[in-house]
Design an enzyme around this catalytic site. Structure first.
Site, mmCIF file in Angstrom:
data_model
loop_
_atom_site.group_PDB
_atom_site.id
_atom_site.type_symbol
_atom_site.label_atom_id
_atom_site.label_comp_id
_atom_site.label_asym_id
_atom_site.label_seq_id
_atom_site.Cartn_x
_atom_site.Cartn_y
_atom_site.Cartn_z
ATOM 1 N N GLU A 44 25.429 36.536 46.969
ATOM 2 C CA GLU A 44 26.723 37.068 45.987
ATOM 3 C C GLU A 44 27.936 36.337 46.382
ATOM 4 O O GLU A 44 28.167 36.051 47.439
ATOM 5 C CB GLU A 44 26.791 38.589 46.492
ATOM 6 C CG GLU A 44 27.991 39.301 45.891
ATOM 7 C CD GLU A 44 28.010 40.748 46.026
ATOM 8 O OE1 GLU A 44 28.764 41.682 45.335
ATOM 9 O OE2 GLU A 44 27.076 41.284 46.668
ATOM 10 N N LYS A 113 28.032 42.209 37.459
ATOM 11 C CA LYS A 113 27.648 43.112 38.352
ATOM 12 C C LYS A 113 28.122 44.694 37.776
ATOM 13 O O LYS A 113 29.272 44.875 37.230
ATOM 14 C CB LYS A 113 28.145 43.250 39.729
ATOM 15 C CG LYS A 113 27.790 44.202 40.701
ATOM 16 C CD LYS A 113 28.292 43.823 42.223
ATOM 17 C CE LYS A 113 27.645 44.714 43.213
ATOM 18 N NZ LYS A 113 28.075 44.426 44.791
ATOM 19 N N CYS A 147 23.310 42.697 44.195
ATOM 20 C CA CYS A 147 23.392 43.548 45.791
ATOM 21 C C CYS A 147 23.232 45.040 45.253
ATOM 22 O O CYS A 147 22.230 45.437 45.147
ATOM 23 C CB CYS A 147 25.121 43.412 46.241
ATOM 24 S SG CYS A 147 25.330 43.888 47.772
#
Length: 265
Positions: A44, A113, A147
């Site tokens: 990330e 994200k 994540c």
């Protein structure tokens, strides 16, 4: 269809220095390609670093910015696809984004994200709104999350229903949550019948201590490749034939009863 050999780059690179991180990525891509890998997955926000504070806004760039161009060049040079994280600027917004660039330098997919973790991310990033983003590489359908996204079973199941074979999850998993890498990710792979490449940062960075433990989990819930706590390049194989057999033996998707799950949404 032959297995897709996949390399996981566990590294925090050089936080705050995109040029140095491109060098790290270039070196890893060369090693991965020499080992026969067709895909390299980095953590990330690898391009800039994670805990860089207000430098996030300064270092953010558009999807076709200089970082993307540099990654495309190294993809072509090494003949390998690369998936990496970076802060994406789009107008006034900054997104926590992951981008997949193919071996020919073509951008295959970009994902923003959707589930931001903690006050740090909520301060600097705008959440994405597209739940399922996919691409094709060597006949394998690849999906993208980042994540915290993978910790929501709904996200992974949405990918399963869309036919994702290999889910790429660059992450910045920190203490005290190593159980996510050790337990949650293999379970997600099993319950949604796919491979998951979960690729972490490592060591101290700002206020955070990243846990490492990157892994490639298979649809049978076993870990095919696992990194330790330090910087490491690990390689595993995504086997489409094994995936087909596993899905036939574990028919979770076919046995679902969606009419009973209305209260979930």
């Amino acid at each position: 269809m032959p297995p897709l050999r996949t390399a996981l780059l566990q590294s925090s690179g050089r936080p705050g220095s995109p040029d140095e991180n491109i060098k790290v990525l270039d070196e890893a891509a060369g090693r991965a390609a020499a080992a026969g890998a067709r895909l390299l997955v980095a953590p990330e926000l690898f391009l800039t670093g994670y805990a860089v504070g207000d430098a996030v806004a300064e270092l953010a760039e558009p999807a076709d910015g200089p970082g993307a161009q540099a990654v495309a060049d190294l993809c072509v040079r090494h003949g390998i696809a690369v998936h990496y994280g970076y802060p994406e600027r789009a107008g006034a917004a900054v997104f926590n984004t992951a981008q997949l660039i193919g071996p020919d330098g073509t951008t295959l997919a970009g994902y923003r994200k959707t589930h931001l973790f903690g006050p740090f991310e909520r301060e600097w990033f705008t959440p994405g709104e597209q739940a399922v983003v996919q691409a094709e590489l060597d006949g394998v359908r690849i999906g993208l999350l980042i994540c915290y996204d993978v910790e929501f079973p709904e996200n992974v199941r949405a990918h399963a229903l869309a036919g994702t074979d290999l889910l790429l999850v660059p992450t910045a998993l920190m203490h005290p949550f190593p159980f996510v890498a050790e337990s949650v990710v293999p379970v997600r792979a099993f319950e949604s019948q796919m491979y998951i490449a979960y690729v972490n940062r490592t060591g101290p960075e700002g206020e955070f201590e990243f846990t490492g433990l990157s892994c490639l989990a298979g649809p049978d819930g076993t870990v095919r490749a696992r990194a330790g706590r330090g910087e490491e390049l690990v390689i595993g194989e995504v086997d489409p034939e094994f995936l087909t057999g596993s899905r036939a033996a574990n028919p979770y998707l076919a046995d679902r009863r969606p009419g009973m799950y209305g209260s979930l949404t």
